[in-house]
Scaffold this active site. Structure first.
Site, PDB file in Angstrom:
ATOM      1  N   TYR A  14       0.838  -1.192   0.000  1.00 14.16           N
ATOM      2  CA  TYR A  14       0.000   0.000   0.000  1.00 14.16           C
ATOM      3  C   TYR A  14       0.884   1.257   0.000  1.00 14.16           C
ATOM      4  O   TYR A  14       0.611   2.218  -0.718  1.00 14.16           O
ATOM      5  CB  TYR A  14      -0.894  -0.031   1.237  1.00 14.16           C
ATOM      6  CG  TYR A  14      -2.010   0.973   1.264  1.00 14.16           C
ATOM      7  CD1 TYR A  14      -3.029   0.939   0.314  1.00 14.16           C
ATOM      8  CD2 TYR A  14      -2.057   1.956   2.243  1.00 14.16           C
ATOM      9  CE1 TYR A  14      -4.062   1.844   0.369  1.00 14.16           C
ATOM     10  CE2 TYR A  14      -3.093   2.865   2.300  1.00 14.16           C
ATOM     11  CZ  TYR A  14      -4.095   2.804   1.358  1.00 14.16           C
ATOM     12  OH  TYR A  14      -5.123   3.696   1.415  1.00 14.16           O
ATOM     13  N   CYS A  56      -8.195   9.184   1.307  1.00  9.25           N
ATOM     14  CA  CYS A  56      -7.558   7.891   1.075  1.00  9.25           C
ATOM     15  C   CYS A  56      -6.107   8.040   0.644  1.00  9.25           C
ATOM     16  O   CYS A  56      -5.219   7.455   1.238  1.00  9.25           O
ATOM     17  CB  CYS A  56      -8.330   7.089   0.034  1.00  9.25           C
ATOM     18  SG  CYS A  56      -9.916   6.555   0.651  1.00  9.25           S
ATOM     19  N   HIS A  57      -5.873   8.819  -0.414  1.00 10.11           N
ATOM     20  CA  HIS A  57      -4.511   8.912  -0.917  1.00 10.11           C
ATOM     21  C   HIS A  57      -4.093  10.342  -1.191  1.00 10.11           C
ATOM     22  O   HIS A  57      -3.177  10.588  -1.966  1.00 10.11           O
ATOM     23  CB  HIS A  57      -4.345   8.049  -2.168  1.00 10.11           C
ATOM     24  CG  HIS A  57      -4.818   6.647  -1.950  1.00 10.11           C
ATOM     25  ND1 HIS A  57      -6.069   6.238  -2.314  1.00 10.11           N
ATOM     26  CD2 HIS A  57      -4.224   5.593  -1.361  1.00 10.11           C
ATOM     27  CE1 HIS A  57      -6.220   4.976  -1.965  1.00 10.11           C
ATOM     28  NE2 HIS A  57      -5.130   4.562  -1.387  1.00 10.11           N
ATOM     29  N   GLY A  58      -4.823  11.300  -0.591  1.00 11.87           N
ATOM     30  CA  GLY A  58      -4.367  12.685  -0.601  1.00 11.87           C
ATOM     31  C   GLY A  58      -4.483  13.430  -1.920  1.00 11.87           C
ATOM     32  O   GLY A  58      -3.549  14.125  -2.310  1.00 11.87           O
TER      33      GLY A  58
END
Lengths: 420, 169
Positions: A294, B133-135
């Protein structure tokens, strides 16, 4: 191998064995000559078999009570936890069992990396192992979706959306995976089906993994080829069976600690909230065992390249037998590789840590450096190291150094000391 | 060395393989296509939303095809900010006029184009949306400005049925 000319003693046994040689197989497994210097890092194969069987049995029981429907899945899991007799125990064993399975598989993989067990002639064992590992990740991911909590739902959304990074057909593939325009009931039912199927595929591959192992026999801490059977080997039963059994007991203590004392520490509180397609949890992270990958995904600022980097990080392992150019298997005799090995272990742990942190500022920077190093290790360091490294002299047999007769091993130890 | 001649047997082999391949394909396709959305899923095409109590500076979220749709009544500042952005500063260049027919109303899929999370309202470096979640950072027009998302948030097909009702789909 000499055990194939086995003849059962009893008449009935002989009659049966001539028609189906199961007794020959049993005899082979009992007498199987095993290097006598195997240490406890070699007990994780047996532990992993135990994990797989545990997951299959608890999974079968859970499936008797679970309802794979978007409206009922969450409640049925709560029903298992509160109403079903010992349901809490079975579910906690299954949920923590997944974590224990990955803990054991990571130790098993890093054992291989240290002792060079992936090298010729064991490449096929290694590649089957990587396929098993991939299937484990797929099974774990789909299993995590089944309780239909918030992390289930959003984890499923994020992971299936990875496929949308594929140019042109990506969106179509995602819709196909979902069976709709978002993660919903059709997605849940197909994940349940596949989650049920995969462990049996893994079981089949485990048989192949062990079969492929029994052709060249086990690698060992010294990493040399040995004559089988000889003074260097012991029969699998009782020697290895007892050793594996003892290690398994120790492992079960750790397992039981998680199940009985802190069954939720490896999960996320958000997954006790029912799935809500309108709200994404503020901090969404996968289970601990997927965190390093991840972190690699998030460290790349481009969608497609991020997905490519993450998948490459796994598939690069399959090419390892050819990337590592060193003829010496065991890190015991590779003073430089041994240091890079521990740097890689630290690198993966760091990736796991930053994978759990928000993707910004210093964490992002660390993730990028660690990702770069991960690939550097496999693509640059390993190929060059095999050509440049000055390895230590390897003993001629396992028995030699044990009996004190090996000049080789003594001099290896001395060189090692003088190098420090 | 005799030259290889095409004979009856070669023809029969080729014909058998060809028919066999079609047969295998025709058998596999239903197995694959059963996973695609069926007609009942596709039929849930449109949703009508009452927006009479949405004041400037407020966003409501409605569910359409299982996905959230943001309906934001933008303030004058936000509109000015969205319009002032130069196109060359954008990763996925798109004019604000092309995204909001009526500049006051921004109707878009509340789905991050990276990996499908729902971005948070009024967060991030551009006063628009921020995906936890991932910016990924989006501006007041829902355009991607920073982070891993490749494109702007999608604008669905919608229309004003009357001044208080928006029909999505």
């Amino acid at each position: 191998m000499s055990d194939h000319d086995y003849t059962p003693k009893s008449k009935v046994g002989k009659w049966f064995n001539d028609r189906l040689p199961l007794l020959t197989l049993a005899n082979h497994l009992t007498e199987y000559p095993t290097p006598k210097n195997l240490n406890y890092w070699w007990t994780f194969g047996g532990i992993l078999t135990f994990c797989l069987i545990t997951q299959i049995i608890t999974g079968l029981v859970l499936a008797m009570h679970y309802i794979a429907h978007a409206d009922m899945a969450f409640d049925s899991v709560e029903h298992i936890m509160r109403d079903v007799n010992y349901g809490w125990l079975i579910r906690y064993i299954h949920a923590n069992g997944a974590s224990m399975f990955f803990l054991a598989v990571y130790i098993h993989i890093f054992r291989s990396l240290f002792y060079g067990s992936y090298k010729s002639p064991r490449e096929i064992i290694w590649i089957i192992g990587i396929i098993i590992y991939l299937l484990m990740m797929a099974a774990a991911f789909m299993g995590y979706v089944l309780p239909w909590g918030q992390m289930s739902f959003w984890g499923a959304t994020v992971i299936t959306n990875l496929f949308s990074a594929i140019p042109l057909v990506g969106e179509g593939i995602v819709t196909w995976l979902w069976g709709g325009y978002s993660v919903d009931n059709p997605t849940l039912t197909r994940f349940f089906t596949l989650h049920y199927l995969i462990p049996f595929l893994i079981l089949g591959l485990v048989v192949l993994h062990i079969w492929a192992l029994h052709v060249p026999g086990n690698n060992n801490p010294v990493g040399i080829d040995i004559k089988k059977p000889s003074k260097d080997t012991v029969p699998f039963h009782p020697y290895i069976v007892i050793k594996d059994g003892f290690a398994l007991l120790m492992f079960m203590i750790v397992f039981a600690f998680f199940v009985f004392y802190t069954p939720n520490i490896l999960g996320h509180a958000d997954n006790y909230i029912e799935a809500d397609p309108l709200v994404t949890p503020a901090h969404i992270v996968p289970e601990w065992y997927l965190l390093p990958f991840y972190a690699i995904l998030r460290s790349v600022p481009d969608k497609l390249l991020g997905v490519v980097a993450m998948l490459s990080a796994i598939f690069i392992l399959a090419a390892l037998p050819w990337l590592d150019t060193s003829k010496i298997r065991s890190a015991v005799f590779r003073p430089l590789y041994r240091q890079f090995y521990w740097i890689l272990v630290a690198d993966v742990l760091i990736l796991g840590y930053v994978g759990a942190m928000p993707a910004e500022g210093l964490y992002l920077l660390i993730a990028r450096v660690a990702t770069a190093y991960y690939f550097l290790h496999f693509l640059v360091i390993l190929p060059l190291l095999g050509l440049k490294e000055k390895t230590l002299p390897v003993p001629l047999s396992i028995t030699e150094p044990v009996l004190g007769g090996s000049i080789n091993f003594a001099s290896a130890k001395n060189t090692e000391r003088s190098n420090k | 060395m005799s030259e290889k001649k095409t004979n009856r047997r070669d023809f029969l082999f080729t014909a058998t393989y060809a028919v066999g391949a079609v047969g295998v394909g025709a058998t596999i396709w239903p197995m694959i296509d059963q996973m695609n959305p069926d007609a009942s899923v596709k039929a849930l095409a449109s949703t009508e939303v009452d927006v009479s109590d949405v004041n400037p500076g407020k966003t409501i979220t409605v569910l359409w095809r299982g996905k959230p749709v943001f309906i934001r009544r933008r303030t004058q500042d936000e509109i000015a900010e969205a319009k002032s952005v130069k196109l060359e500063d954008l990763k996925d260049p798109q004019k604000d006029e092309d995204r909001a027919k009526d500049p006051e109303w921004l109707v878009m899929l509340g789905v991050c184009t990276h990996l499908g999370c729902v971005p948070l309202d009024q967060k991030g470096d551009y006063n628009g949306w921020f995906c936890p979640c991932h910016g990924s950072h989006y501006d007041t027009s829902g355009r991607i400005r920073k982070g891993p998302a490749p494109t702007n948030m999608e604008i669905p097909k919608y229309e004003f049925v009357d001044s208080n009702t928006i029909k999505i789909g």
